[in-house]
Design an enzyme around this catalytic site. Structure first.
Site, PDB file in Angstrom:
ATOM      1  N   LYS A  30     -11.156   0.430  -9.962  1.00  0.00           N
ATOM      2  CA  LYS A  30     -10.298   1.593 -10.176  1.00  0.00           C
ATOM      3  C   LYS A  30      -9.013   1.451  -9.374  1.00  0.00           C
ATOM      4  O   LYS A  30      -8.897   0.575  -8.506  1.00  0.00           O
ATOM      5  CB  LYS A  30     -11.034   2.871  -9.778  1.00  0.00           C
ATOM      6  CG  LYS A  30     -11.474   2.913  -8.326  1.00  0.00           C
ATOM      7  CD  LYS A  30     -12.293   4.162  -8.036  1.00  0.00           C
ATOM      8  CE  LYS A  30     -12.734   4.184  -6.574  1.00  0.00           C
ATOM      9  NZ  LYS A  30     -13.511   5.403  -6.241  1.00  0.00           N
ATOM     10  N   TYR A 256      16.832   5.212  11.725  1.00  0.00           N
ATOM     11  CA  TYR A 256      16.936   6.670  11.590  1.00  0.00           C
ATOM     12  C   TYR A 256      16.570   7.394  12.876  1.00  0.00           C
ATOM     13  O   TYR A 256      15.609   7.017  13.570  1.00  0.00           O
ATOM     14  CB  TYR A 256      16.015   7.170  10.477  1.00  0.00           C
ATOM     15  CG  TYR A 256      16.573   6.986   9.085  1.00  0.00           C
ATOM     16  CD1 TYR A 256      17.768   7.580   8.704  1.00  0.00           C
ATOM     17  CD2 TYR A 256      15.877   6.230   8.141  1.00  0.00           C
ATOM     18  CE1 TYR A 256      18.274   7.426   7.423  1.00  0.00           C
ATOM     19  CE2 TYR A 256      16.363   6.070   6.849  1.00  0.00           C
ATOM     20  CZ  TYR A 256      17.569   6.666   6.495  1.00  0.00           C
ATOM     21  OH  TYR A 256      18.059   6.511   5.232  1.00  0.00           O
TER      22      TYR A 256
END
Length: 362
Positions: A30, A256
């Protein structure tokens, strides 16, 4: 993201050697085979003759069929309105509630001569999907003399198969499962295959291998029990490239919010991977190190959306174009998971589709 089929084959053979000849393997692929690519993995596993593939959603199963895969496919989280797809694409749904079972039976066309194969999920303590113990009577009442469906397997999901602190609970779950299974199989008049174990359970509870086991994370060389990792080979390598190198003065900030600060003059490398690709943001600010030319270098500052900055220091000899290993055979994914307070499942399943997938053997 590189996927090594040689390592995959090694791991499959390892787990096959731990189960008996009468026990088959359900390969859980999956979430695009945990980020590897379900088509490629599915074809490989079909060639290796596993017994079943398991995916989460109907669309995943249809995609596998369209790619030419003919193995039985189990759908773990199906929706009732997709019954026509079960039939058209030969997909076998998990049945996880009485209402869902009724709805599936009612929606089957009368012209359907071949019974729909289903997989009954029993809730023995996970409290997630599954038919509870007190609903056993209602379940067998519906199943009695029912010819439109065929129960291929009956299974449950263990909550803590990897955790020895909960072994008593695991045994209790399986005791509940066996009691419910006996009642169901008695009414059916035949014995569907049973499966209760995931990767960790396969290794820790050989007495419960039954007819099938579900192999997921272990297929990719990841052992969350920490006891068998030396017997497995890492299948995945996540790589990026150095695209720029800069010299930064001591005390200057990087990235940042000025989270990174150079403690001394040195070089930094800008790398073309970020949190949009699956490198979790919590890896920044010196918490995680990447591998370049067989040396480890820390991430400085915050991980950005598309880029990450690595502190090289002085004399690293790192060049533009060098490979940057985020995780792989020499840099285990388990460490990245530990740093981010998560599990390897989450990291693999969050590798972005924009990350190119490559496949090789050896």
């Amino acid at each position: 993201m590189e996927t090594d089929f040689h390592a995959l084959d090694h791991n499959l053979r390892f787990f096959s050697s731990r189960i008996s000849d009468h026990t088959g393997i359900i390969a859980v692929i999956k979430a695009s085979a945990y980020g590897s690519g379900s088509h490629e993995l599915g074809k490989f596993l079909e060639f290796k003759k596993v017994n079943y593939l398991a995916v989460a959603f109907v669309d995943e199963g249809i995609s596998l069929r369209k790619s030419g895969i003919n193995l039985p496919i189990m759908i773990l989280n199906p929706e009732v309105h997709l019954t026509d797809d079960f039939i058209e694409w030969d997909l076998e749904p998990e049945i996880y509630s009485i209402s869902f079972l009724k709805a599936v039976i009612e929606s089957l066309p009368e012209s359907n001569e071949i019974p729909l194969k289903i997989h009954l999920k029993l809730d023995t303590g996970m409290r997630r999907l599954g038919i509870s113990e007190h609903e056993t009577g209602a379940l067998i009442h519906i199943l009695k003399n029912q010819s439109s469906i065929k129960v291929a397997t009956v299974f449950t999901h263990l909550t803590s198969s990897e955790d020895e602190n909960h072994d008593d609970w695991t045994h209790e779950q399986i005791s509940r499962f066996e009691s419910m299974y006996d009642q169901i199989s008695h009414i059916l008049g035949y014995k569907p295959a049973r499966h209760v174990l995931n990767t960790a359970g396969i290794l820790r509870f050989p007495q419960y291998h039954f007819e099938l086991v579900r192999l997921g994370l272990g297929l990719y060389g990841i052992d969350i029990t920490g006891k068998f990792a030396g017997s497995l080979e890492k299948v995945h390598t996540l790589k990026a490239k150095v695209i720029q190198i800069k010299e930064v003065e001591q005390g200057q900030s990087v990235g940042y919010n000025r989270k990174g600060v150079m403690e001394e003059i040195g070089e930094i490398a800008i790398v073309n991977i970020g949190y949009a690709d699956g490198l979790l943001r919590g890896s920044g600010n010196g918490k995680y190190k990447v591998l370049i030319n067989h040396r480890f270098f820390p991430i400085i500052g915050n991980v950005c959306m598309d880029l990450t900055i690595i502190e090289l220091g002085q004399g690293s000899k790192v060049k533009i174009g060098d490979d940057v290993i985020i995780f792989g055979k020499q840099q285990p994914i388990e460490e990245l998971a530990r740093i981010n307070h998560t599990i390897p499942y989450e990291i693999l399943s969050r590798i972005s589709p924009r990350v190119k997938r490559l496949y090789f053997k050896g």
